[in-house]
Design an enzyme around this catalytic site. Structure first.
Site, mmCIF file in Angstrom:
data_model
loop_
_atom_site.group_PDB
_atom_site.id
_atom_site.type_symbol
_atom_site.label_atom_id
_atom_site.label_comp_id
_atom_site.label_asym_id
_atom_site.label_seq_id
_atom_site.Cartn_x
_atom_site.Cartn_y
_atom_site.Cartn_z
ATOM 1 N N HIS A 155 -11.922 -5.895 0.262
ATOM 2 C CA HIS A 155 -11.009 -4.883 0.818
ATOM 3 C C HIS A 155 -11.589 -4.176 2.043
ATOM 4 O O HIS A 155 -10.850 -3.806 2.955
ATOM 5 C CB HIS A 155 -10.609 -3.868 -0.261
ATOM 6 N N TRP A 210 0.868 -1.185 0.000
ATOM 7 C CA TRP A 210 0.000 0.000 0.000
ATOM 8 C C TRP A 210 0.905 1.236 0.000
ATOM 9 O O TRP A 210 1.832 1.314 0.811
ATOM 10 C CB TRP A 210 -0.903 -0.006 1.242
ATOM 11 N N LYS A 268 -6.900 -7.879 -3.449
ATOM 12 C CA LYS A 268 -8.176 -7.539 -2.790
ATOM 13 C C LYS A 268 -9.191 -6.967 -3.781
ATOM 14 O O LYS A 268 -8.819 -6.231 -4.706
ATOM 15 C CB LYS A 268 -7.933 -6.505 -1.677
ATOM 16 N N ASP A 287 1.704 -8.696 -0.404
ATOM 17 C CA ASP A 287 0.323 -8.238 -0.264
ATOM 18 C C ASP A 287 0.073 -7.040 -1.175
ATOM 19 O O ASP A 287 0.771 -6.029 -1.088
ATOM 20 C CB ASP A 287 0.072 -7.830 1.196
ATOM 21 N N SER A 292 7.790 -1.346 2.796
ATOM 22 C CA SER A 292 8.954 -0.493 2.575
ATOM 23 C C SER A 292 9.398 -0.629 1.132
ATOM 24 O O SER A 292 9.198 -1.673 0.505
ATOM 25 C CB SER A 292 10.114 -0.862 3.502
ATOM 26 N N TYR A 342 -4.484 -0.421 -5.169
ATOM 27 C CA TYR A 342 -3.112 0.119 -5.086
ATOM 28 C C TYR A 342 -2.547 0.401 -6.495
ATOM 29 O O TYR A 342 -1.508 1.031 -6.624
ATOM 30 C CB TYR A 342 -2.149 -0.836 -4.382
ATOM 31 N N SER A 366 -11.183 -7.891 4.826
ATOM 32 C CA SER A 366 -10.245 -6.917 5.378
ATOM 33 C C SER A 366 -11.055 -5.771 5.973
ATOM 34 O O SER A 366 -12.097 -5.394 5.427
ATOM 35 C CB SER A 366 -9.315 -6.418 4.268
HETATM 36 P P1 A2P Z 1 9.658 3.415 3.019
HETATM 37 O O1 A2P Z 1 8.693 2.637 2.176
HETATM 38 O O2 A2P Z 1 10.108 4.691 2.372
HETATM 39 O O3 A2P Z 1 10.805 2.568 3.517
HETATM 40 P P2 A2P Z 1 3.505 0.600 7.629
HETATM 41 O O4 A2P Z 1 4.047 -0.712 7.184
HETATM 42 O O5 A2P Z 1 3.088 0.642 9.051
HETATM 43 O O6 A2P Z 1 2.391 1.115 6.723
HETATM 44 O O7 A2P Z 1 4.693 1.663 7.529
HETATM 45 C C1 A2P Z 1 5.239 2.040 6.283
HETATM 46 C C2 A2P Z 1 6.062 3.295 6.436
HETATM 47 O O8 A2P Z 1 7.178 3.054 7.304
HETATM 48 C C3 A2P Z 1 6.614 3.756 5.134
HETATM 49 O O9 A2P Z 1 6.684 5.173 5.151
HETATM 50 C C4 A2P Z 1 8.021 3.141 5.106
HETATM 51 O O10 A2P Z 1 8.880 3.945 4.339
HETATM 52 C C5 A2P Z 1 8.401 3.201 6.569
HETATM 53 N N1 A2P Z 1 9.289 2.078 6.987
HETATM 54 C C6 A2P Z 1 9.172 0.772 6.673
HETATM 55 N N2 A2P Z 1 10.104 0.026 7.287
HETATM 56 C C7 A2P Z 1 10.865 0.892 8.005
HETATM 57 C C8 A2P Z 1 11.986 0.733 8.850
HETATM 58 N N3 A2P Z 1 12.527 -0.466 9.081
HETATM 59 N N4 A2P Z 1 12.522 1.854 9.428
HETATM 60 C C9 A2P Z 1 11.987 3.069 9.201
HETATM 61 N N5 A2P Z 1 10.894 3.277 8.425
HETATM 62 C C10 A2P Z 1 10.335 2.202 7.825
#
Ligand code: A2P
Length: 276
Positions: A111, A24, A78, A48, A241, A53, A149
């Site tokens: 979804h 997402w 979804k 996922d 991420s 998306y 979901s």
């Molecule tokens: P990015 O995609 O730029 O790495 P969630 O999974 O709760 O939705 O969180 C996603 C957010 O957290 C995204 O902005 C992602 O940024 C960031 N993020 C994902 N993994 C990490 C990590 N290990 N450390 C810091 N930020 C992270």
């Protein structure tokens, strides 16, 4: 076995890897494609996505070019939340399969119980109609598991009364501070596995001082504490991420949070966007 290599067994016997890559807010095209390629390279076997998306094509292409046999990767997509008819669900599924470039998905979810811009209307009958289409897809072998979901107990209870298959999964927003105890308890009773989307609170949790302190104590990052917390709660976290070092970090969670530290984390309450 490492946490990300172990699986939940859904109530139909299908194995679902415990940690998945969330997509997402991963942009369609190279951003999603690269993130999924990196995740697969580093050992993820659970991705996922969702029609809404708009990155299913990139996910599918990454799985294909990885060279990993299709049956070794667990793919979830979804049904858009506004589609609440039997035929509409079948058509949306056909489109998702085409974009993913695969013959089947591992998990197909409704979804949300309501269209995003109409959360106060009751769509129970439409959810049952969509879920019946998903039951058909399940029987045809096009979806190895089906579920929902953002469903609350009352939304699931309606499906239990009007459909044949108990949903295999309910994917909900779940992270430190967000109370989902009644939904989780209901899902446990029904043998429905809970997936946790936004396990980092969309990233906002990482600035929380209590989480940072506990992370220091375990010599891990705040993100790893958040992901491990979901595992300790017996839910399947789906951290998103698009950065390689974070993609790697987010499955490096083979430690246990002691009960006294879980209590401290459980005492954190509220909306992480307002925390310091
Ligand atoms: P990015 O995609 O730029 O790495 P969630 O999974 O709760 O939705 O969180 C996603 C957010 O957290 C995204 O902005 C992602 O940024 C960031 N993020 C994902 N993994 C990490 C990590 N290990 N450390 C810091 N930020 C992270």
């Amino acid at each position: 076995m490492r946490a990300f290599e172990s699986s939940f067994t859904l109530h139909n016997g299908v194995q679902m890897p415990k940690i998945g890559l969330g997509t997402w807010q991963s942009k369609p095209g190279s951003e999603t494609y690269d993130a999924v390629c990196l995740a697969l390279k580093h050992g993820y076997r659970h991705i996922d996505t969702a029609a809404v998306y708009r990155n299913e094509y990139s996910v599918g292409r990454a799985v294909k070019t990885s060279g990993i046999p299709r049956e070794e990767v667990f793919i979830t997509t979804k049904l858009p939340a506004e589609i609440k008819t039997y035929e509409g669900a079948l058509e949306a599924f056909r489109q998702s399969l085409k974009k993913l470039g695969t013959d089947y998905v591992d998990l197909y979810l409704i979804h949300a119980p309501w269209p995003w811009n109409d959360r106060n209307t009751d769509y129970s009958a439409g959810n049952a109609a969509a879920f019946k289409a998903m039951e058909q897809l399940y029987h045809e072998g096009k979806a190895r598991a089906i579920g929902v979901s953002n469903f609350k107990p009352k939304d699931i209870a309606y499906l239990l009364d009007h459909c044949q298959i108990v949903p295999h999964v309910n994917q909900i927003a779940y992270f430190i501070g967000l109370d989902q105890s009644s939904t989780i308890a209901f899902c446990r009773e029904q043998n429905i596995v809970v997936e946790a989307y936004s396990p980092l609170g969309i990233g906002y949790l990482l600035a929380n001082r209590t989480i940072q302190e506990i992370a220091r104590k375990y010599h891990v990052s705040p993100a790893q504490i958040c992901i491990r917390w979901c595992l300790e709660k017996d839910t399947a976290p789906l951290p998103k991420s698009v950065h390689e070092h974070r993609i790697v970090e987010n499955i490096d969670v083979d430690f246990q949070i002691k009960p006294e530290d879980m209590e401290i984390l459980d005492a954190i309450k509220g909306d992480p966007r307002h925390w310091k």
